[in-house]
Design a protein around this motif. Structure first.
Motif, PDB file in Angstrom:
ATOM      1  N   LYS A 194      29.428 -54.073 -18.149  1.00 14.76           N
ATOM      2  CA  LYS A 194      29.893 -53.176 -19.217  1.00 14.76           C
ATOM      3  C   LYS A 194      30.816 -53.905 -20.196  1.00 14.76           C
ATOM      4  N   ASP A 205      25.375 -49.788 -23.284  1.00 15.25           N
ATOM      5  CA  ASP A 205      25.093 -48.349 -23.235  1.00 15.25           C
ATOM      6  C   ASP A 205      23.648 -48.057 -22.835  1.00 15.25           C
ATOM      7  N   ASN A 206      22.935 -49.091 -22.379  1.00 16.48           N
ATOM      8  CA  ASN A 206      21.546 -48.913 -21.938  1.00 16.48           C
ATOM      9  C   ASN A 206      21.287 -49.836 -20.755  1.00 16.48           C
ATOM     10  N   THR A 208      20.063 -50.286 -16.744  1.00 16.47           N
ATOM     11  CA  THR A 208      19.256 -49.769 -15.635  1.00 16.47           C
ATOM     12  C   THR A 208      19.597 -50.544 -14.382  1.00 16.47           C
ATOM     13  N   ARG A 229      29.987 -44.011 -11.582  1.00 15.53           N
ATOM     14  CA  ARG A 229      29.514 -43.067 -12.582  1.00 15.53           C
ATOM     15  C   ARG A 229      29.780 -43.585 -14.004  1.00 15.53           C
ATOM     16  N   GLY A 230      28.754 -43.528 -14.836  1.00 19.08           N
ATOM     17  CA  GLY A 230      28.865 -43.976 -16.217  1.00 19.08           C
ATOM     18  C   GLY A 230      28.615 -45.458 -16.435  1.00 19.08           C
ATOM     19  N   HIS A 233      22.503 -46.097 -16.696  1.00 16.34           N
ATOM     20  CA  HIS A 233      21.876 -44.982 -17.410  1.00 16.34           C
ATOM     21  C   HIS A 233      20.466 -44.669 -16.923  1.00 16.34           C
ATOM     22  N   LYS A 234      19.930 -45.499 -16.039  1.00 16.59           N
ATOM     23  CA  LYS A 234      18.622 -45.278 -15.415  1.00 16.59           C
ATOM     24  C   LYS A 234      18.629 -46.000 -14.077  1.00 16.59           C
ATOM     25  N   VAL A 321      20.342 -39.244 -14.244  1.00 13.02           N
ATOM     26  CA  VAL A 321      19.677 -40.309 -15.001  1.00 13.02           C
ATOM     27  C   VAL A 321      18.188 -40.297 -14.677  1.00 13.02           C
ATOM     28  N   ASP A 402      16.152 -34.148 -15.030  1.00 10.42           N
ATOM     29  CA  ASP A 402      15.916 -35.531 -15.451  1.00 10.42           C
ATOM     30  C   ASP A 402      14.466 -35.913 -15.197  1.00 10.42           C
ATOM     31  N   GLY A 470      13.544 -45.125 -20.592  1.00 13.88           N
ATOM     32  CA  GLY A 470      13.466 -44.120 -19.538  1.00 13.88           C
ATOM     33  C   GLY A 470      12.086 -43.530 -19.384  1.00 13.88           C
TER      34      GLY A 470
END
Length: 543
Positions: A194, A205-206, A208, A229-230, A233-234, A321, A402, A470
């Motif tokens: 991150k 922000d993307n 997996t 958590r966060g 994203h997949k 997700v 999801d 996704g």
């Protein structure tokens, strides 16, 4: 002492290195580094993402590193985390060249000129006991270039060094917990991604997360851990197993508490205190622990893992997700250790099933008949571990709104099929990574022909498009619909083949089995299935 360890790690390994056209450089928040180039992909190897407390400091959380001052050479992989070396080889055997307690490194594969590309973080398998990020089968040059994504592969602490829980360890922790150090490493790696991946051309922000076997189990742990958590994203879960886990302080579901298991391990290793364990040589400690039966698992500690995986999914508290999940048709063909001895004949087989499954015996025998005991036993254990888990993930994510994509890898080739290894555990990996020529020494050789190359190209496209959007897609290949209310899935058998309702009745049977075990409170759910299942009595709320 921790501070001196961190400073030593951050400065002692930083090396000045000249830049050139073949040696890309990057200036990340972690520090400047120089890598190598391979076929249009920039590789940065052996990057430390945290310090692992070692020796008399071992069994503590990973420690964040300060920015290093010099230009770091990121041209060689870091050592693997300490793990047992088994004398009897199998198809997976490919031991690392170097091992160390000080092993928390990762590797970045970024297409040249990458800018804000999707990121896939790969978590290796190996039963939380073995494996390492730079196994040749995980070489991500091809998947990064073809898919247009940034790939990060990580090391994390393994075995007793990564998962030991013990009352003494809990007592010295501010939250009163212990264990899950390998999981904490994975979370630290995601935190590093991150903060730093933007410098390599990745999009923080993307992200997996993806893994196979124990890497898939880790992905599920991350999906339920509040601390993760966060950070992604997949999620891609290849041959995951949603088995029961030990609770930190209480015996439950037929398992001793994690602290009790740690105390037993301490005694078996001849140690009288935590100080004794910390004084032991890391390699000998790890080898002896594995030999004496210590098994690493995630621990339900109320902090990193708040409850059993099945309970989290039942409550809809998992990460919201998109998920891709699947398994292989021949999972257990290469994992015979999970199978009990076969009964003498069909009569004995049916009698055992009736004795164990009560009113579930009839649907069980319809799915796994006595007419082919060997194949039925292989399918039973496969489905109880991997099939049920994959379907449960698809159903669970769909239920919370999801997208979920289910697959079955059912592809074979002569060297595997002729040896009874059709679509064995992990057989999909060289197709996903495009590494058919880089498999372990005893792996059944994959033909270098058009059909296998096309299948690999298709699977890489599905996987990387899922990491991007996704939604798994592949040019010139069938659409892969989401699981939805119709139970849709993709079967990979020579070519991608969309289908519906994978193994009808399979999920319902194993879901009922798990429900009854959970209600009883003294029965684990894992590979103790079929003829070695506990007696499954009817329970309120269960089928």
């Amino acid at each position: 002492m921790i501070k001196s360890l961190v400073i030593g790690f951050a400065t002692g390994l930083s090396l000045m290195a000249p830049a050139s056209a073949a040696n890309p450089t990057v200036d990340a928040p972690a520090g400047k580094m120089i890598g190598t180039a391979d076929n249009g992909v920039s590789l940065y190897r052996g990057i430390p993402y945290a310090a692992a407390p070692v020796g008399h400091l071992r069994w503590k959380p990973p420690v964040a590193l300060p920015r290093w001052n010099d230009v770091r050479s990121a041209t060689a992989f870091g050592p693997a985390c300490v793990q047992p070396v088994y004398k009897k080889p199998n198809i997976y055997t490919n031991p690392p060249a170097r091992m160390s307690e000080d092993c928390l490194t990762l590797n970045v594969f970024a297409p040249a000129g990458a800018k804000k590309l999707p990121v896939l973080v790969w978590i290796h398998g190996g039963a939380l006991v073995t494996g390492y990020s730079h196994e040749p089968i995980y070489d991500a040059v091809r998947i990064a270039k073809q898919g247009g994504i940034v790939v990060v592969s990580i090391n994390y602490r393994l075995g007793i060094l990564g998962y030991l829980a013990h009352p003494e360890l809990s007592a010295e922790n501010a939250a009163g917990i212990s264990g899950n150090y390998g999981l904490q490493d994975q979370i630290a790696a995601l935190q590093w991604v991150k903060r730093n991946i933007g410098a390599f051309g990745g999009d923080s922000d993307n992200v997996t997360i993806a893994g196979e076997s124990a890497g898939a189990l880790s992905a599920m742990y991350l999906m339920v851990s509040p601390a993760a958590r966060g950070l992604f994203h997949k999620s891609i879960v290849q041959s995951g197993y949603m088995i029961s886990s030990p609770e930190l302080k209480i015996a439950k579901h037929g398992m001793p508490s994690a602290e009790a298991a740690g105390s037993t391990a301490m005694g078996a290793l001849g140690a009288k205190s935590l100080a004794d364990l910390r004084a032991m040589d890391a390699i000998k400690l790890t080898q002896d622990a594995a030999t004496k039966g210590y098994g690493p698992w995630g621990t339900v500690d109320g902090h990193f893992l708040t409850r059993q995986l099945v309970d989290t999914w039942d409550r809809g508290e998992q990460a919201r997700v998109p998920v891709m999940a699947g398994f292989n048709a021949g999972e257990i063909r290469s994992l015979g250790v999970l199978l009990p001895p076969a009964p003498a004949d069909a009569t004995a087989y049916e009698a055992a099933i009736h004795a164990k499954y009560d009113d579930l015996a009839t649907p069980f025998l319809q799915l796994y008949p006595s007419s082919s005991i060997k194949e039925s036993m292989l399918a039973t254990t496969r489905d109880a571990l991997y099939g049920w888990t994959s379907a449960r993930l698809a159903i669970g994510q769909t239920a919370v709104g999801d997208r979920a994509y289910l697959y079955l890898f059912d592809h074979g080739y002569p060297a595997a099929d002729d040896n009874g290894l059709h679509a064995f555990h992990a057989a999909e990996l060289p197709y996903v990574f495009g590494t058919a020529s880089s498999t372990p020494p005893n792996w059944p050789k994959i033909p270098d022909d058009l059909a296998n190359r096309r299948l690999s190209t298709a699977m890489m496209s599905y996987w990387t498009s899922f990491a991007k959007t996704g939604r798994p897609t592949a040019a010139g290949q069938p659409a892969w619909p989401a699981y939805g209310k119709d139970g849709r899935y993709m079967r990979f058998a020579g070519t991608p083949q969309p289908n519906v309702k994978l193994f009808p009745g399979m999920f319902a049977l194993h879901e009922a089995s798990m429900c009854r075990r959970r209600a009883a409170g003294d029965q684990p759910w894992n590979w103790n299935t079929g003829i070695i299942s506990p007696v499954l009595t009817k329970a309120a709320g269960c089928r």
